[in-house]
Enzyme design. Structure first.
Site, PDB file in Angstrom:
ATOM      1  N   HIS A  61     -56.705   7.022 -44.136  1.00 13.46           N
ATOM      2  CA  HIS A  61     -56.191   6.407 -42.904  1.00 13.46           C
ATOM      3  C   HIS A  61     -55.626   5.032 -43.215  1.00 13.46           C
ATOM      4  O   HIS A  61     -55.799   4.511 -44.319  1.00 13.46           O
ATOM      5  CB  HIS A  61     -57.307   6.286 -41.857  1.00 13.46           C
ATOM      6  CG  HIS A  61     -58.481   5.480 -42.305  1.00 13.46           C
ATOM      7  ND1 HIS A  61     -58.452   4.125 -42.439  1.00 13.46           N
ATOM      8  CD2 HIS A  61     -59.732   5.853 -42.664  1.00 13.46           C
ATOM      9  CE1 HIS A  61     -59.637   3.698 -42.848  1.00 13.46           C
ATOM     10  NE2 HIS A  61     -60.424   4.724 -43.007  1.00 13.46           N
TER      11      HIS A  61
HETATM   12  P1  TYD Z   1     -64.080   6.175 -41.234  1.00  5.34           P
HETATM   13  O1  TYD Z   1     -63.552   4.812 -40.980  1.00  5.34           O
HETATM   14  O2  TYD Z   1     -63.121   7.328 -41.087  1.00  5.34           O
HETATM   15  O3  TYD Z   1     -64.735   6.239 -42.685  1.00  5.34           O
HETATM   16  P2  TYD Z   1     -64.094   6.230 -44.152  1.00  5.34           P
HETATM   17  O4  TYD Z   1     -62.829   5.444 -44.090  1.00  5.34           O
HETATM   18  O5  TYD Z   1     -65.129   5.603 -44.981  1.00  5.34           O
HETATM   19  O6  TYD Z   1     -63.878   7.635 -44.582  1.00  5.34           O
HETATM   20  O7  TYD Z   1     -65.355   6.416 -40.307  1.00  5.34           O
HETATM   21  C1  TYD Z   1     -66.187   7.528 -40.443  1.00  5.34           C
HETATM   22  C2  TYD Z   1     -66.866   7.774 -39.112  1.00  5.34           C
HETATM   23  O8  TYD Z   1     -67.713   6.682 -38.771  1.00  5.34           O
HETATM   24  C3  TYD Z   1     -65.884   7.945 -37.972  1.00  5.34           C
HETATM   25  O9  TYD Z   1     -66.374   8.989 -37.138  1.00  5.34           O
HETATM   26  C4  TYD Z   1     -65.937   6.651 -37.225  1.00  5.34           C
HETATM   27  C5  TYD Z   1     -67.328   6.124 -37.510  1.00  5.34           C
HETATM   28  N1  TYD Z   1     -67.373   4.642 -37.615  1.00  5.34           N
HETATM   29  C6  TYD Z   1     -68.044   3.904 -36.659  1.00  5.34           C
HETATM   30  O10 TYD Z   1     -68.621   4.458 -35.706  1.00  5.34           O
HETATM   31  N2  TYD Z   1     -68.087   2.534 -36.773  1.00  5.34           N
HETATM   32  C7  TYD Z   1     -67.468   1.889 -37.804  1.00  5.34           C
HETATM   33  O11 TYD Z   1     -67.527   0.635 -37.897  1.00  5.34           O
HETATM   34  C8  TYD Z   1     -66.750   2.671 -38.788  1.00  5.34           C
HETATM   35  C9  TYD Z   1     -66.046   2.020 -39.932  1.00  5.34           C
HETATM   36  C10 TYD Z   1     -66.724   4.041 -38.646  1.00  5.34           C
END
Ligand code: TYD
Length: 146
Positions: A61
């Site tokens: 992302h």
């Molecule tokens: P995501 O940012 O997609 O993780 P990564 O980039 O590490 O793969 O987030 C994973 C999941 O966690 C998504 O469902 C959103 C949730 N999340 C939160 O609830 N709070 C946060 O601060 C973050 C970063 C993610």
């Protein structure tokens, strides 16, 4: 800046490793991250990834406003950043190195070593509205660079 301007101007050349102060002693080391002139934004949120399978692919992302510092506080992993034109990869394997990631870049994190912990400090509170998770949308937003 609006979303279109951020993605039209973002560049992987703005990523950099910030070397944190390292208090090294024979009985262990200590590094600090705090809001000061070494850090390009005010830290508003801290999260960390752990229990990560070695074949995991995280990220996938871009953020519209949120800036990050990414630190391998334990183990190592690879962070690959793209601006729609160029890519840069950083292998993070030292707890005193923080990778600065500005807004508007696509990120992938992989090659996690066993037991690694990925600490992320951010400039904004969490909101799903700040994410671009669709790579074709990211390519559209960054089209002015190509
Ligand atoms: P995501 O940012 O997609 O993780 P990564 O980039 O590490 O793969 O987030 C994973 C999941 O966690 C998504 O469902 C959103 C949730 N999340 C939160 O609830 N709070 C946060 O601060 C973050 C970063 C993610």
């Amino acid at each position: 800046m609006d979303k279109e301007t951020i993605f039209a101007q973002s560049t992987v050349n703005d990523c950099r490793i910030i070397t944190l102060v390292r208090n090294a002693h024979e009985n262990g080391s200590l590094s600090v991250v705090e809001n000061n002139s070494a850090i390009p934004f005010d830290i508003k949120r801290v999260y960390y990834l752990y229990d990560i399978p070695g074949d995991a692919e995280r990220g996938g992302h871009a953020h519209i406003e949120n800036q990050s510092l990414i630190i391998a506080v334990s183990g190592c992993f690879t962070v690959t950043l793209g601006d729609g034109k160029e890519q840069r990869s950083f292998q993070l394997n030292r707890p005193y190195n923080a990778l600065y990631v500005p807004a508007g870049l696509w990120r992938e994190i992989n090659d996690f070593s066993s037991g690694s912990v990925c600490l992320v400090l951010t400039s904004e509170p969490y909101t799903e509205d700040d994410y671009v998770r669709d790579y074709s949308e990211f390519l559209k937003l960054t089209a002015p660079k190509r």
